[in-house]
Design a protein around this motif. Structure first.
Motif, PDB file in Angstrom:
ATOM      1  N   LYS A 195      30.212  33.999  38.981  1.00  0.00           N
ATOM      2  CA  LYS A 195      29.525  35.071  39.680  1.00  0.00           C
ATOM      3  C   LYS A 195      30.470  36.240  39.935  1.00  0.00           C
ATOM      4  O   LYS A 195      30.109  37.409  39.737  1.00  0.00           O
ATOM      5  CB  LYS A 195      28.968  34.538  40.998  1.00  0.00           C
ATOM      6  N   ILE A 196      31.675  35.933  40.368  1.00  0.00           N
ATOM      7  CA  ILE A 196      32.671  36.976  40.625  1.00  0.00           C
ATOM      8  C   ILE A 196      32.981  37.738  39.337  1.00  0.00           C
ATOM      9  O   ILE A 196      33.035  38.978  39.325  1.00  0.00           O
ATOM     10  CB  ILE A 196      33.961  36.366  41.202  1.00  0.00           C
ATOM     11  N   LYS A 197      33.176  37.005  38.276  1.00  0.00           N
ATOM     12  CA  LYS A 197      33.496  37.628  36.993  1.00  0.00           C
ATOM     13  C   LYS A 197      32.378  38.559  36.540  1.00  0.00           C
ATOM     14  O   LYS A 197      32.624  39.663  36.053  1.00  0.00           O
ATOM     15  CB  LYS A 197      33.740  36.544  35.941  1.00  0.00           C
ATOM     16  N   LYS A 198      31.143  38.139  36.737  1.00  0.00           N
ATOM     17  CA  LYS A 198      29.992  38.955  36.349  1.00  0.00           C
ATOM     18  C   LYS A 198      29.941  40.250  37.167  1.00  0.00           C
ATOM     19  O   LYS A 198      29.647  41.326  36.629  1.00  0.00           O
ATOM     20  CB  LYS A 198      28.707  38.158  36.555  1.00  0.00           C
ATOM     21  N   ILE A 199      30.267  40.148  38.448  1.00  0.00           N
ATOM     22  CA  ILE A 199      30.221  41.332  39.313  1.00  0.00           C
ATOM     23  C   ILE A 199      31.277  42.357  38.900  1.00  0.00           C
ATOM     24  O   ILE A 199      30.978  43.545  38.725  1.00  0.00           O
ATOM     25  CB  ILE A 199      30.426  40.931  40.788  1.00  0.00           C
ATOM     26  N   VAL A 200      32.527  41.915  38.745  1.00  0.00           N
ATOM     27  CA  VAL A 200      33.600  42.882  38.480  1.00  0.00           C
ATOM     28  C   VAL A 200      33.483  43.498  37.084  1.00  0.00           C
ATOM     29  O   VAL A 200      34.030  44.578  36.839  1.00  0.00           O
ATOM     30  CB  VAL A 200      34.999  42.252  38.652  1.00  0.00           C
ATOM     31  N   GLN A 201      32.763  42.850  36.190  1.00  0.00           N
ATOM     32  CA  GLN A 201      32.646  43.381  34.833  1.00  0.00           C
ATOM     33  C   GLN A 201      31.366  44.193  34.604  1.00  0.00           C
ATOM     34  O   GLN A 201      31.098  44.623  33.487  1.00  0.00           O
ATOM     35  CB  GLN A 201      32.714  42.228  33.818  1.00  0.00           C
ATOM     36  N   LYS A 202      30.598  44.436  35.658  1.00  0.00           N
ATOM     37  CA  LYS A 202      29.396  45.247  35.536  1.00  0.00           C
ATOM     38  C   LYS A 202      29.753  46.659  35.104  1.00  0.00           C
ATOM     39  O   LYS A 202      30.775  47.210  35.487  1.00  0.00           O
ATOM     40  CB  LYS A 202      28.638  45.292  36.868  1.00  0.00           C
ATOM     41  N   GLY A 203      28.877  47.261  34.324  1.00  0.00           N
ATOM     42  CA  GLY A 203      29.111  48.624  33.870  1.00  0.00           C
ATOM     43  C   GLY A 203      29.082  49.618  35.007  1.00  0.00           C
ATOM     44  O   GLY A 203      29.913  50.529  35.085  1.00  0.00           O
ATOM     45  N   ASN A 204      28.138  49.468  35.913  1.00  0.00           N
ATOM     46  CA  ASN A 204      28.012  50.366  37.057  1.00  0.00           C
ATOM     47  C   ASN A 204      28.292  49.573  38.325  1.00  0.00           C
ATOM     48  O   ASN A 204      27.451  48.795  38.781  1.00  0.00           O
ATOM     49  CB  ASN A 204      26.617  50.983  37.102  1.00  0.00           C
ATOM     50  N   PHE A 205      29.473  49.763  38.884  1.00  0.00           N
ATOM     51  CA  PHE A 205      29.912  48.998  40.051  1.00  0.00           C
ATOM     52  C   PHE A 205      29.570  49.806  41.301  1.00  0.00           C
ATOM     53  O   PHE A 205      30.172  50.835  41.586  1.00  0.00           O
ATOM     54  CB  PHE A 205      31.419  48.753  39.960  1.00  0.00           C
ATOM     55  N   THR A 206      28.587  49.341  42.071  1.00  0.00           N
ATOM     56  CA  THR A 206      28.062  50.098  43.204  1.00  0.00           C
ATOM     57  C   THR A 206      28.588  49.572  44.539  1.00  0.00           C
ATOM     58  O   THR A 206      29.282  48.555  44.605  1.00  0.00           O
ATOM     59  CB  THR A 206      26.533  50.026  43.216  1.00  0.00           C
ATOM     60  N   ASP A 207      28.209  50.258  45.610  1.00  0.00           N
ATOM     61  CA  ASP A 207      28.594  49.814  46.957  1.00  0.00           C
ATOM     62  C   ASP A 207      28.041  48.422  47.259  1.00  0.00           C
ATOM     63  O   ASP A 207      28.688  47.622  47.935  1.00  0.00           O
ATOM     64  CB  ASP A 207      28.088  50.803  48.005  1.00  0.00           C
ATOM     65  N   SER A 208      26.846  48.142  46.766  1.00  0.00           N
ATOM     66  CA  SER A 208      26.260  46.820  46.996  1.00  0.00           C
ATOM     67  C   SER A 208      27.051  45.735  46.274  1.00  0.00           C
ATOM     68  O   SER A 208      27.145  44.597  46.761  1.00  0.00           O
ATOM     69  CB  SER A 208      24.797  46.793  46.550  1.00  0.00           C
ATOM     70  N   ASP A 209      27.643  46.084  45.131  1.00  0.00           N
ATOM     71  CA  ASP A 209      28.494  45.126  44.419  1.00  0.00           C
ATOM     72  C   ASP A 209      29.766  44.846  45.211  1.00  0.00           C
ATOM     73  O   ASP A 209      30.246  43.709  45.254  1.00  0.00           O
ATOM     74  CB  ASP A 209      28.842  45.659  43.026  1.00  0.00           C
TER      75      ASP A 209
END
Length: 283
Positions: free
Chosen positions: A154-168
């Protein structure tokens, strides 16, 4: 800064001059003596900061007494062997202390300590060449998790998102808090890039190239999984952001105001003395 250095020099001089007290002037209990000098209990008042444990307090006092004894021994020997007359220097120290105390009094009365955002911005814009970075800085969030933790995917998926938002960022921090992972989650503040490198065990031989190519980092060693998202960066020799320099600029502006106050004080006092006929120049 100028005033601080001056005050420090005067403090050192004063301590050297008063390190040993001649016997006879203080009737509180004696805690140490060297030849004809005595250190009294009253001399130790205010020495121990509030909140120290008994053990630490005793250590502070013992260290002070030992330093006093060493200084007293040296001064006793110096008095017998050094024939220099220090009356002039002592008077100069006294004069400097009096002048400094008066200047501090005037500054405390007249200094405007309000520095507005507009004034900080104006100074920043006018002195940008003074604010070049000496090392790279980043805005980033990062953590370290056990490599076998079920939260790793889950952590890996979050940090590798194309658009990293405040909610991320919030989700990243929530996962870490829920699992007790060590990390950093303030996405709005600048930190030294070396801090990030040390925290997640990475090396960047060419920082500019590394930061340009890696906005997300996710890798594992034998025991830990490291994850980071770099949200912004500035490299060495680039202009340091205003947010980083804000406190520094405020201090500079206040110091300039202090200098202006002192310069005006000296000019006004000199004019007053000259107008009153109290200044005579013989040269």
């Amino acid at each position: 800064m100028l005033l601080t250095r001056f005050a420090s020099s005067l403090l050192v001089a004063t301590l050297l001059l008063t390190a040993c007290t001649q016997a006879g002037g203080d009737h509180s209990p004696v805690v140490a003596s060297v030849y004809n000098r005595e250190l009294h209990r009253s001399d130790l008042e205010g020495l121990v900061p509030a909140g120290l444990s008994s053990e630490d307090s005793i250590a502070v006092v013992k260290n002070y007494v030992e330093q006093w004894i060493r200084q007293a021994v040296i001064l006793a020997k110096a008095e017998k062997n050094v024939k220099t007359d220090f009356s002039r220097e002592l008077q100069e120290y006294k004069n400097n202390l009096l002048a400094y105390a008066y200047e501090r009094q005037i500054i405390d009365q007249l200094l405007d300590t309000l520095v507005t955002d507009a004034q900080i911005r104006e100074y920043y814009d006018e002195h940008k060449t003074d604010f070049q970075l000496k090392s790279s800085i980043v805005k980033a969030v990062y953590l370290a998790a056990p490599v076998k933790s079920p939260a790793v995917p889950k952590i890996k998926k979050i940090v590798q998102k194309g658009n990293f938002t405040d909610s991320d960022v919030m989700e990243f921090e929530e996962i870490a808090a829920r699992n007790g992972f060590a990390g950093y989650y303030d996405a709005t503040s600048w930190i030294p890039f070396v801090t990030l490198q040390t925290a997640i065990h990475i090396t960047a031989y060419n920082e500019q190239s590394f930061l340009r190519q890696h906005n997300s980092i996710a890798f594992s060693d034998d025991t830990l999984f490291y994850a980071a998202r770099i949200l912004d960066y500035k490299v060495t020799d680039e202009l340091s952001p205003l947010d980083v320099q804000r406190d520094n600029i405020r201090a500079i502006i206040l110091n300039h105001r202090k200098i202006d106050i002192l310069n005006k004080l000296q000019s006004d006092l000199l004019k007053e003395a000259e107008d009153g006929g109290d200044v005579e120049r013989m040269l």
